[in-house]
Design a protein around this motif. Sequence first.
Motif, short mmCIF file in Angstrom:
data_model
loop_
_atom_site.label_atom_id
_atom_site.label_comp_id
_atom_site.label_asym_id
_atom_site.label_seq_id
_atom_site.Cartn_x
_atom_site.Cartn_y
_atom_site.Cartn_z
N LEU A 49 -89.39 14.49 -11.85
CA LEU A 49 -89.23 15.06 -10.52
C LEU A 49 -88.05 16.02 -10.50
O LEU A 49 -87.05 15.79 -11.16
CB LEU A 49 -89.02 13.94 -9.49
CG LEU A 49 -90.13 12.90 -9.42
CD1 LEU A 49 -89.72 11.77 -8.50
CD2 LEU A 49 -91.43 13.53 -8.97
N SER A 50 -88.16 17.07 -9.70
CA SER A 50 -87.07 18.03 -9.62
C SER A 50 -86.16 17.75 -8.43
O SER A 50 -85.14 18.38 -8.29
CB SER A 50 -87.63 19.45 -9.54
OG SER A 50 -88.41 19.57 -8.37
N GLU A 51 -86.55 16.86 -7.54
CA GLU A 51 -85.77 16.52 -6.35
C GLU A 51 -85.52 15.03 -6.31
O GLU A 51 -86.18 14.26 -6.99
CB GLU A 51 -86.53 16.95 -5.09
CG GLU A 51 -86.87 18.40 -5.00
CD GLU A 51 -85.66 19.30 -4.75
OE1 GLU A 51 -84.64 18.81 -4.23
OE2 GLU A 51 -85.73 20.49 -5.07
N ALA A 52 -84.60 14.61 -5.45
CA ALA A 52 -84.38 13.20 -5.22
C ALA A 52 -85.62 12.61 -4.56
O ALA A 52 -86.41 13.32 -3.93
CB ALA A 52 -83.15 13.00 -4.34
N THR A 53 -85.81 11.30 -4.70
CA THR A 53 -86.98 10.65 -4.13
C THR A 53 -86.61 9.33 -3.46
O THR A 53 -85.58 8.74 -3.76
CB THR A 53 -88.05 10.33 -5.20
OG1 THR A 53 -87.48 9.44 -6.17
CG2 THR A 53 -88.57 11.58 -5.87
N LEU A 54 -87.48 8.90 -2.54
CA LEU A 54 -87.46 7.56 -1.97
C LEU A 54 -88.81 6.94 -2.32
O LEU A 54 -89.86 7.52 -2.01
CB LEU A 54 -87.31 7.59 -0.45
CG LEU A 54 -85.94 7.77 0.14
CD1 LEU A 54 -86.02 7.77 1.67
CD2 LEU A 54 -84.99 6.69 -0.32
N SER A 55 -88.79 5.78 -2.97
CA SER A 55 -90.02 5.10 -3.36
C SER A 55 -90.11 3.78 -2.62
O SER A 55 -89.14 3.00 -2.61
CB SER A 55 -90.01 4.80 -4.87
OG SER A 55 -89.85 5.98 -5.60
N ILE A 56 -91.25 3.51 -1.99
CA ILE A 56 -91.45 2.22 -1.32
C ILE A 56 -91.79 1.19 -2.38
O ILE A 56 -92.78 1.33 -3.10
CB ILE A 56 -92.57 2.31 -0.26
CG1 ILE A 56 -92.21 3.33 0.82
CG2 ILE A 56 -92.82 0.93 0.37
CD1 ILE A 56 -93.29 3.56 1.87
N VAL A 57 -90.95 0.16 -2.49
CA VAL A 57 -91.14 -0.87 -3.52
C VAL A 57 -91.50 -2.23 -2.94
O VAL A 57 -91.90 -3.12 -3.67
CB VAL A 57 -89.90 -1.00 -4.43
CG1 VAL A 57 -89.67 0.28 -5.22
CG2 VAL A 57 -88.66 -1.37 -3.63
N LYS A 58 -91.37 -2.37 -1.61
CA LYS A 58 -91.74 -3.63 -0.97
C LYS A 58 -92.12 -3.36 0.47
O LYS A 58 -91.51 -2.54 1.13
CB LYS A 58 -90.58 -4.63 -1.03
CG LYS A 58 -91.00 -6.05 -0.77
CD LYS A 58 -89.98 -7.04 -1.29
CE LYS A 58 -90.57 -8.42 -1.21
NZ LYS A 58 -89.69 -9.41 -1.76
N GLY A 59 -93.15 -4.06 0.95
CA GLY A 59 -93.62 -3.88 2.31
C GLY A 59 -94.88 -3.06 2.35
O GLY A 59 -95.49 -2.77 1.32
N PRO A 60 -95.32 -2.69 3.55
CA PRO A 60 -96.52 -1.85 3.66
C PRO A 60 -96.33 -0.53 2.91
O PRO A 60 -95.22 -0.05 2.77
CB PRO A 60 -96.64 -1.60 5.17
CG PRO A 60 -95.84 -2.67 5.81
CD PRO A 60 -94.74 -3.02 4.85
N GLN A 61 -97.41 0.02 2.42
CA GLN A 61 -97.40 1.32 1.75
C GLN A 61 -96.67 1.31 0.40
O GLN A 61 -96.14 2.34 -0.04
CB GLN A 61 -96.82 2.40 2.67
CG GLN A 61 -97.57 2.58 3.97
CD GLN A 61 -96.80 3.41 4.97
OE1 GLN A 61 -96.43 2.91 6.02
NE2 GLN A 61 -96.56 4.67 4.68
#
Length: 148
Positions: A49-61
């Motif tokens: 990735l060329s940008e920062a990210t937020l990844s959902i690791v727990k919960g919906p989605q």
Amino acid sequence: MTTCPVCNAQLAETDTACPVCGFKLIGQTQAFKPITMNPTPNMASPQLLSEATLSIVKGPQVGNVFRLSTDTLTIGRSPQCDIFLNDMTVSRMHATMRRTPAGYEIVDADSFNGLWVNNLNVKDAVLKDGDVIQIGTFCLVYQATPQM
């Protein structure tokens, strides 16, 4: 074991919502509490990735990854938010993220359930690579832009 009426995922007797699609189960009471996360390597592939990210690791989605490519982002239950988290434990306008010289800063927007970073309830925080953010029932991992 029962199944979700929306997506047919397996449900535990203690589930108040489907862990896959987030459907609220009738007659269940929800309680909010911080989720303890053990760090796991390679939650996302930040090298690609060329940008920062937020990844959902727990919960919906679980598994959704959001690329942080603008200077300001909104997070909330409102579909108008840049990062849409569809769950009643998330305020319509829950938090904002701003790019700073040090990376991204996250700021609580006076949400009902608060903003948690690394299991600490905060009003704002400058995020570091690997920080765990909890917004309602969602746990998200912040990955900074990789150093090349």
